[in-house]
Design a protein around this motif. Structure first.
Motif, PDB file in Angstrom:
ATOM      1  N   MET A   1     -23.839  37.960  -3.409  1.00  0.00           N
ATOM      2  CA  MET A   1     -23.182  36.738  -2.952  1.00  0.00           C
ATOM      3  C   MET A   1     -23.993  36.065  -1.855  1.00  0.00           C
ATOM      4  SD  MET A   1     -20.920  34.551  -3.271  1.00  0.00           S
ATOM      5  CE  MET A   1     -19.647  35.081  -4.384  1.00  0.00           C
ATOM      6  N   LEU A   2     -24.609  36.874  -1.003  1.00  0.00           N
ATOM      7  CA  LEU A   2     -25.461  36.303   0.040  1.00  0.00           C
ATOM      8  C   LEU A   2     -26.613  35.540  -0.615  1.00  0.00           C
ATOM      9  CD1 LEU A   2     -25.886  36.182   3.111  1.00  0.00           C
ATOM     10  CD2 LEU A   2     -27.381  38.150   2.898  1.00  0.00           C
ATOM     11  N   HIS A   3     -27.118  36.091  -1.693  1.00  0.00           N
ATOM     12  CA  HIS A   3     -28.209  35.424  -2.423  1.00  0.00           C
ATOM     13  C   HIS A   3     -27.737  34.071  -2.974  1.00  0.00           C
ATOM     14  CE1 HIS A   3     -31.180  34.593  -5.486  1.00  0.00           C
ATOM     15  NE2 HIS A   3     -30.237  34.616  -6.397  1.00  0.00           N
ATOM     16  N   LEU A   4     -26.527  34.048  -3.526  1.00  0.00           N
ATOM     17  CA  LEU A   4     -26.007  32.792  -4.081  1.00  0.00           C
ATOM     18  C   LEU A   4     -25.799  31.738  -2.994  1.00  0.00           C
ATOM     19  CD1 LEU A   4     -23.466  33.880  -6.784  1.00  0.00           C
ATOM     20  CD2 LEU A   4     -25.204  32.156  -7.072  1.00  0.00           C
ATOM     21  N   LEU A   5     -25.576  32.204  -1.777  1.00  0.00           N
ATOM     22  CA  LEU A   5     -25.306  31.262  -0.687  1.00  0.00           C
ATOM     23  C   LEU A   5     -26.574  30.695  -0.076  1.00  0.00           C
ATOM     24  CD1 LEU A   5     -22.403  33.040   1.143  1.00  0.00           C
ATOM     25  CD2 LEU A   5     -22.353  30.736   0.277  1.00  0.00           C
ATOM     26  N   HIS A   6     -27.714  31.172  -0.531  1.00  0.00           N
ATOM     27  CA  HIS A   6     -28.969  30.730   0.080  1.00  0.00           C
ATOM     28  C   HIS A   6     -29.105  29.200  -0.054  1.00  0.00           C
ATOM     29  CE1 HIS A   6     -32.939  30.852   1.617  1.00  0.00           C
ATOM     30  NE2 HIS A   6     -33.464  30.354   0.516  1.00  0.00           N
ATOM     31  N   GLY A   7     -29.201  28.547   1.087  1.00  0.00           N
ATOM     32  CA  GLY A   7     -29.344  27.088   1.083  1.00  0.00           C
ATOM     33  C   GLY A   7     -28.027  26.342   0.991  1.00  0.00           C
ATOM     34  N   ALA A   8     -26.915  27.056   0.931  1.00  0.00           N
ATOM     35  CA  ALA A   8     -25.609  26.382   0.838  1.00  0.00           C
ATOM     36  C   ALA A   8     -25.233  25.807   2.205  1.00  0.00           C
ATOM     37  CB  ALA A   8     -24.543  27.369   0.378  1.00  0.00           C
ATOM     38  N   PRO A   9     -24.446  24.733   2.204  1.00  0.00           N
ATOM     39  CA  PRO A   9     -24.059  24.160   3.504  1.00  0.00           C
ATOM     40  C   PRO A   9     -23.191  25.132   4.296  1.00  0.00           C
ATOM     41  CG  PRO A   9     -22.845  23.136   1.692  1.00  0.00           C
ATOM     42  CD  PRO A   9     -23.881  23.999   1.067  1.00  0.00           C
ATOM     43  N   LYS A  10     -23.400  25.115   5.598  1.00  0.00           N
ATOM     44  CA  LYS A  10     -22.668  26.054   6.452  1.00  0.00           C
ATOM     45  C   LYS A  10     -21.822  25.260   7.441  1.00  0.00           C
ATOM     46  CE  LYS A  10     -23.636  29.568   9.893  1.00  0.00           C
ATOM     47  NZ  LYS A  10     -24.690  30.162  10.705  1.00  0.00           N
ATOM     48  N   HIS A  11     -20.537  25.483   7.411  1.00  0.00           N
ATOM     49  CA  HIS A  11     -19.649  24.726   8.294  1.00  0.00           C
ATOM     50  C   HIS A  11     -18.809  25.620   9.197  1.00  0.00           C
ATOM     51  CE1 HIS A  11     -20.886  21.399   5.899  1.00  0.00           C
ATOM     52  NE2 HIS A  11     -20.359  21.895   4.810  1.00  0.00           N
ATOM     53  N   ALA A  12     -18.998  26.930   9.081  1.00  0.00           N
ATOM     54  CA  ALA A  12     -18.252  27.884   9.900  1.00  0.00           C
ATOM     55  C   ALA A  12     -19.122  29.131  10.009  1.00  0.00           C
ATOM     56  CB  ALA A  12     -16.921  28.210   9.222  1.00  0.00           C
ATOM     57  N   PRO A  13     -18.841  30.025  10.959  1.00  0.00           N
ATOM     58  CA  PRO A  13     -19.684  31.224  11.085  1.00  0.00           C
ATOM     59  C   PRO A  13     -19.667  32.065   9.798  1.00  0.00           C
ATOM     60  CG  PRO A  13     -18.219  31.000  12.970  1.00  0.00           C
ATOM     61  CD  PRO A  13     -17.802  29.961  11.995  1.00  0.00           C
ATOM     62  N   TRP A  14     -20.800  32.694   9.528  1.00  0.00           N
ATOM     63  CA  TRP A  14     -20.933  33.560   8.349  1.00  0.00           C
ATOM     64  C   TRP A  14     -20.986  35.014   8.800  1.00  0.00           C
ATOM     65  CZ3 TRP A  14     -25.116  31.303   4.475  1.00  0.00           C
ATOM     66  CH2 TRP A  14     -24.639  30.090   3.968  1.00  0.00           C
ATOM     67  N   LEU A  15     -20.086  35.804   8.246  1.00  0.00           N
ATOM     68  CA  LEU A  15     -20.083  37.252   8.481  1.00  0.00           C
ATOM     69  C   LEU A  15     -20.480  37.934   7.179  1.00  0.00           C
ATOM     70  CD1 LEU A  15     -19.320  39.900   9.943  1.00  0.00           C
ATOM     71  CD2 LEU A  15     -16.962  39.509   9.248  1.00  0.00           C
ATOM     72  N   TYR A  16     -21.531  38.712   7.219  1.00  0.00           N
ATOM     73  CA  TYR A  16     -22.019  39.362   5.991  1.00  0.00           C
ATOM     74  C   TYR A  16     -21.672  40.842   6.028  1.00  0.00           C
ATOM     75  CZ  TYR A  16     -25.465  41.447   2.811  1.00  0.00           C
ATOM     76  OH  TYR A  16     -26.073  42.181   1.827  1.00  0.00           O
ATOM     77  N   VAL A  17     -20.943  41.293   5.038  1.00  0.00           N
ATOM     78  CA  VAL A  17     -20.628  42.721   4.925  1.00  0.00           C
ATOM     79  C   VAL A  17     -21.689  43.332   4.005  1.00  0.00           C
ATOM     80  CG1 VAL A  17     -18.889  44.423   4.326  1.00  0.00           C
ATOM     81  CG2 VAL A  17     -18.190  42.181   5.188  1.00  0.00           C
ATOM     82  N   CYS A  18     -22.579  44.104   4.609  1.00  0.00           N
ATOM     83  CA  CYS A  18     -23.727  44.649   3.885  1.00  0.00           C
ATOM     84  C   CYS A  18     -23.328  45.976   3.231  1.00  0.00           C
ATOM     85  CB  CYS A  18     -24.891  44.839   4.858  1.00  0.00           C
ATOM     86  SG  CYS A  18     -26.317  45.576   4.089  1.00  0.00           S
ATOM     87  N   HIS A  19     -22.918  45.901   1.985  1.00  0.00           N
ATOM     88  CA  HIS A  19     -22.535  47.129   1.270  1.00  0.00           C
ATOM     89  C   HIS A  19     -23.756  47.968   0.937  1.00  0.00           C
ATOM     90  CE1 HIS A  19     -18.248  46.134   0.398  1.00  0.00           C
ATOM     91  NE2 HIS A  19     -18.703  44.938   0.729  1.00  0.00           N
ATOM     92  N   GLU A  20     -24.873  47.296   0.778  1.00  0.00           N
ATOM     93  CA  GLU A  20     -26.112  48.012   0.480  1.00  0.00           C
ATOM     94  C   GLU A  20     -27.261  47.086   0.839  1.00  0.00           C
ATOM     95  OE1 GLU A  20     -27.125  50.563  -3.217  1.00  0.00           O
ATOM     96  OE2 GLU A  20     -27.798  48.548  -3.718  1.00  0.00           O
TER      97      GLU A  20
END
Lengths: 174, 793
Positions: free
Chosen positions: B513-532
């Motif tokens: 999902m982080l990969h899909l978000l690459h370059g997506a607009p950001k309007h709020a803080p992003w918290l990434y849960v790194c499962h692996e």
């Protein structure tokens, strides 16, 4: 010795061709692929030939793979005499054995990768009707596997080195 | 024959068009840049941002343009009359007749004397017809209604209420079609973006939040079902005659308003029924209408796009864009190409008018083009400017937050390791307003989404599709991510989720999902849960690879690590499931805010009271689409089991898990190996086994199967990698071994020592309950939320 015969031709011509094949490779096990309408008729006339369906389930790739496993010594494709498209020439090529095209009059032509006659008509037809996206995908895959890979081997480690150790500064929300 | 001729002709025409199109695009760009450069000093000197003024939003002038549309008015006017009377206020209803020949004017005078009629001598079409109506309007609010609309009860109130805020320029109502079977091509909620040098505009179905909020942003307010502030409308210049006769004039007006600092809003509380192109398509034909739309799209871009890089991209990509857009349903490519070129040629004579408009409005602009699209598309972005104007959404508990969870797959119970995410979200949904967006596989049932909805979580799903696009030419992206999580449709779905959910925090689950978000607009803080960690997992594959495969594996490790570091750039905080992941990322990115929070939760593995334990049976549970599980199973059966069976010939291994590939299924031919596939009752399978083994050398994160084994009270033999993320100690909670001989010896030891098995099982269960309970995990997340969103609530 096993010989494969693709009978993409009319019933009478197929009958003629099978006779010629049988005469030429009299000691071989002949496996012929014919359509549903002609198969029983041909089987009755050529009981010593293993006649199979030319549209097996599982798709083209599975069909070719299965044939490759049978290790045919010769592959014969029915040839209509003209230069027009005959996709099964490509199948014959993909089987990786010596392949010939024989017409109902016994004229014979070699099917080989180096002979444009073997794949040219197919390429032309595909080229005209191809989906541009598919062509682009194919081109991209070819580039990726060659020049792209060479460049990547050189620049990916460099890129990692540049990225590594950089201070984290998350972009501000817009 | 004709098709073949066209197919042969098309490449040559395309080749001919490319240099012509490029020259045309370049000339247009130069013209625009020269005009901008000349006008710039005047624009700076005369800069006049809009000063919001109070307005009387209690009454509106409602303008409808009609041309031979008496039959449409017969539906509209009674509904409008009812609405005007129900709302109250001194409203003015104006019908502009564009020289109808169906007796509209006489009928109006006879049947609807309460309507003011502007009878034009000829058809001035939509734009100029509306302008004639506005000249008669006297109220502070203008409402434009198409003649083929029927207003629904409660239509007028929300439009007027929205305009009480002086920052609001227009409010659009929701549009439904009169024929409910029609696909909703028009909804009133509009969005747009500039992509690959072209304007992508769309009506989108309003999301749950867009419906629940009083108002949501919209890119343009439709000229046939929206209310506008009259003073601002006149100041901007109204519907621009550049777009005469119709289409794009409302977009041009709203875009100009956005650029001048106004808000353009949508409300689902007000609605209309629409015939949809009830007049234009019937009167002018599809081809003409489509041609006008395309022509006006060009004019819009030339008139309004003031960002130099954006307009340069549009015009330099013009020749390619024309070719790409020439694919039109029901038309040949040749016809499509001619349509596109003709639309462009039709726009050219109006270029001076577009440039003049560009110069006129420049001094009033306070927003850049990118800002306009960001604010108009996204609720979260708009909320930063509009604040309370949009209204508020309730949370389950006071102090809860609005969190958008983006997950590469829908978490579910009893499936793969995603049950830990399910448990966590279930607990968090009691406090926060959660919206979960996740991908499902084609043909998946709705069970997982239904289970999550029962918890009060809003679930939005999209189907995962293979990426059909060519690209990734230089191997910048790992092939699996490019193929399985690179489709533009998937990215669009994620972007739409980001836009349509009113959120103050984005929580990203899984690296895909982080990969899909690459370059997506950001309007709020992003918290990434790194499962692996992608890089760590790939490095571990390389570490155990042999021969030429090792070179390939190292290449992939470098590729995955570089890509992961790039993906992490916009992330504000990382939650890693294990110390190893945290360390790996922390060593590579200076100052990366990272917190280690294990996963866990109540394990649901069913009852297994009646099952008898089988002797000398080792169980391995794994989801076999996950590469490390496949490698682990192979290592277990090929390297460990033969050593084990040297001393214990009766020793067996049972492999349990879905989607076993041929490589795993082939292991069943080895002596002592059973490939059981998916088992519904995991508890029974655990109870049957003597020990549970986790022979994992690859992957990272925390293994749910270890927690499952502990919950079942089973003794575990695992590698060090498999125990990451837990506080497991060798000999206390499980036996840890990393070499085949040591692993086989540990399993043999447990087979022969029931007391040790019982002790380890009990200690493991105790550890899981103490350190992997949902309450502790959720509390740790709350601390991270507070840090990201500005303190505890």
């Amino acid at each position: 010795m096993k010989v494969a015969v693709f009978l993409t031709t009319g019933r009478a011509a197929a009958d003629e061709l099978l006779g010629r094949v049988r005469a030429r490779w009299s000691m071989a096990d002949v496996v012929a692929f014919a359509n549903d309408e002609d198969r029983d008729w041909l089987r009755a006339r050529h009981p010593d030939v293993d006649l199979r369906r030319d549209k097996p389930p599982g798709g083209k790739v599975a069909f070719v793979r299965a044939l490759r496993r049978e290790a045919f010594a010769e592959v014969v494709v029915a040839w209509h005499g003209g230069e027009r498209l005959q996709p099964l020439r490509l199948v014959a090529l993909a089987l990786g054995r010596r392949a010939v095209a024989i017409d109902e009059r016994g004229r014979e032509r070699r099917v080989a990768w180096w002979a444009p006659w073997s794949w040219g008509p197919h390429l032309l037809r595909r080229g005209v009707t191809a989906d541009p996206l598919q062509v682009a995908r194919l081109g991209a895959a070819a580039y990726r596997a060659t020049i792209g890979l060479l460049l990547a081997v050189a620049w990916l480690p460099l890129r990692l080195w540049l990225l590594r150790g950089r201070r984290h500064r998350p972009g501000r929300a817009a | 024959m004709r098709a073949a001729l066209q197919a042969l002709l098309l490449p040559w025409l395309a080749l001919l068009w490319l240099p012509i199109g490029f020259a045309l695009g370049l000339s247009l760009l130069l013209a625009i840049l020269v005009v901008d450069a000349v006008a710039w000093p005047f624009a700076v000197r005369r800069r006049r941002p809009w000063q919001p003024r109070p307005r009387d939003a209690s009454a509106a002038s409602i303008v409808t343009v009609t041309w031979n549309g008496r039959h449409h008015l017969e539906g509209l006017l009674p509904s409008l009359r009812r609405e005007v009377l129900a709302t109250g206020g001194d409203h003015q209803v104006i019908v502009v007749d564009n020289g109808s020949t169906d007796g509209t004017v006489e009928w109006l005078r006879a049947e609807h004397p309460w309507v003011e009629i502007v009878a034009l001598p000829e058809n001035r079409y939509f734009v100029r017809g509306n302008r004639a109506g506005v000249e008669r309007a006297t109220r502070d609010v203008l409402v434009f209604l198409n003649n083929d609309m029927v207003v629904q009860p409660g239509f007028l109130g929300p439009l007027l209420d929205g305009l009480r805020d002086p920052r609001v320029f227009a409010v659009a109502a929701e549009v439904f079609f009169k024929d409910p079977r029609k696909r909703r091509e028009e909804t009133g909620r509009t969005r747009g973006e500039l992509r690959a040098g072209w304007l992508k505009l769309a009506h989108v179905l309003p999301s749950r939040d867009e419906r629940a909020l009083a108002y949501a942003p919209t890119l343009w307010a439709g000229g046939g079902s929206a209310a506008f502030d009259r003073a601002a409308y006149l100041a901007i210049g109204g519907f621009d005659e550049l777009y005469d006769p119709f289409y794009m004039e409302d977009m041009g007006l709203s875009y100009e308003a956005w650029k001048r600092g106004f808000l353009v809003l949508f409300t689902a509380r007000s609605s209309v029924l629409h015939e949809h192109r009830g007049t234009s398509r019937k009167a002018f034909g599809d081809d003409y209408v489509d041609a006008m739309i395309r022509r006006n799209q060009h004019l819009f871009l030339w008139r309004n796009l003031t960002s130099t890089p954006a307009i340069a991209r549009v015009l330099l990509l013009l020749p390619i864009g024309v070719l790409l857009r020439s694919r039109r349903p029901g038309r040949s490519r040749l016809q499509g190409l001619w349509f596109e070129v003709r639309a462009l040629l039709r726009a050219l004579p109006r270029l001076p008018q577009a440039l003049a408009g560009r110069c006129r409005s420049r001094p009033f602009h306070v927003r850049a083009d990118a800002d306009v699209f960001a604010h108009a598309n996204s609720i979260a972005a708009c909320r930063r400017r509009a604040g309370a104007a949009l209204g508020e959404l309730p949370t389950p508990r006071p102090g809860g937050r609005r969190i958008l969870v983006l997950s590469a797959r829908l978490p579910r119970l009893g499936h793969d390791g995603s049950w830990t995410v399910f448990r966590r979200l279930a607990a968090q949904a009691k406090v926060h307003r959660l919206t979960l967006f996740g991908f499902v596989e084609p043909g998946d049932d709705d069970g997982a989404a239904a289970a999550l909805r029962e918890l009060g979580i809003e679930v939005v799903t999209a189907v995962r599709v293979r990426n059909p696009m060519p690209g990734n030419l230089h191997h910048a992206i790992p092939a699996r991510l490019w193929r399985d999580y690179g489709a533009p449709a998937m990215r669009d779905a994620v972007v739409r989720a980001l836009e349509s959910v009113d959120h103050e925090l984005v929580q990203i689950e899984y690296p895909e999902m982080l990969h899909l978000l690459h370059g997506a607009p950001k309007h709020a803080p992003w918290l990434y849960v790194c499962h692996e960690s992608l890089g760590l997992a790939a490095s571990r594959v390389a570490a155990v690879a042999r021969g030429p495969a090792r070179l390939v594996a190292w290449f992939r490790a470098v590729q995955a690590t570089a890509h992961e570091l790039r993906l992490l750039r916009p992330v504000d905080h990382v939650i890693a499931l294990s110390d190893a992941d945290s360390r790996f990322l922390g060593e590579r990115i200076q100052g990366l805010p990272c917190t280690v929070v294990p996963c866990g939760g109540e394990v649901d593995i069913g009852e297994a009271a009646a099952v008898v334990e089988e002797p000398a049976t080792a169980l391995f549970v794994g989801y076999f689409r996950h590469g490390p599980n496949v490698e682990g199973a192979q290592w277990l059966c090929e390297a460990i089991l033969p050593l084990l069976r040297q001393g214990l010939p009766q020793a067996r291994v049972r492999l349990v898990g879905r989607d076993a590939p041929p490589a795993v299924q082939a292991l069943a031919e080895r002596p002592g190996v059973e490939v059981a596939g998916y088992v519904a009752d995991l508890g029974a399978a655990m109870a049957q086994a003597t020990v549970v083994v986790l022979p994992l050398r690859q992957g990272s994160g925390l293994r749910g199967k270890l927690l499952e084994a502990w919950a079942a009270g089973k003794a575990v033999v695992a590698t060090r990698v498999a125990c990451e993320g837990t506080a497991a100690r060798d000999g206390e909670h499980c036996l840890i071994a990393d070499e085949p001989a040591a692993f086989a010896a540990a399993v043999a030891r447990l087979f022969g020592d029931p007391e040790l098995r019982a002790r380890l099982g009990a200690a493991g269960r105790d550890l899981a309950q103490r350190q992997h309970g949902t309450a502790g995990i959720v509390a740790a997340y709350e601390q991270v939320y507070a840090g990201l969103c500005g303190g505890a609530r």
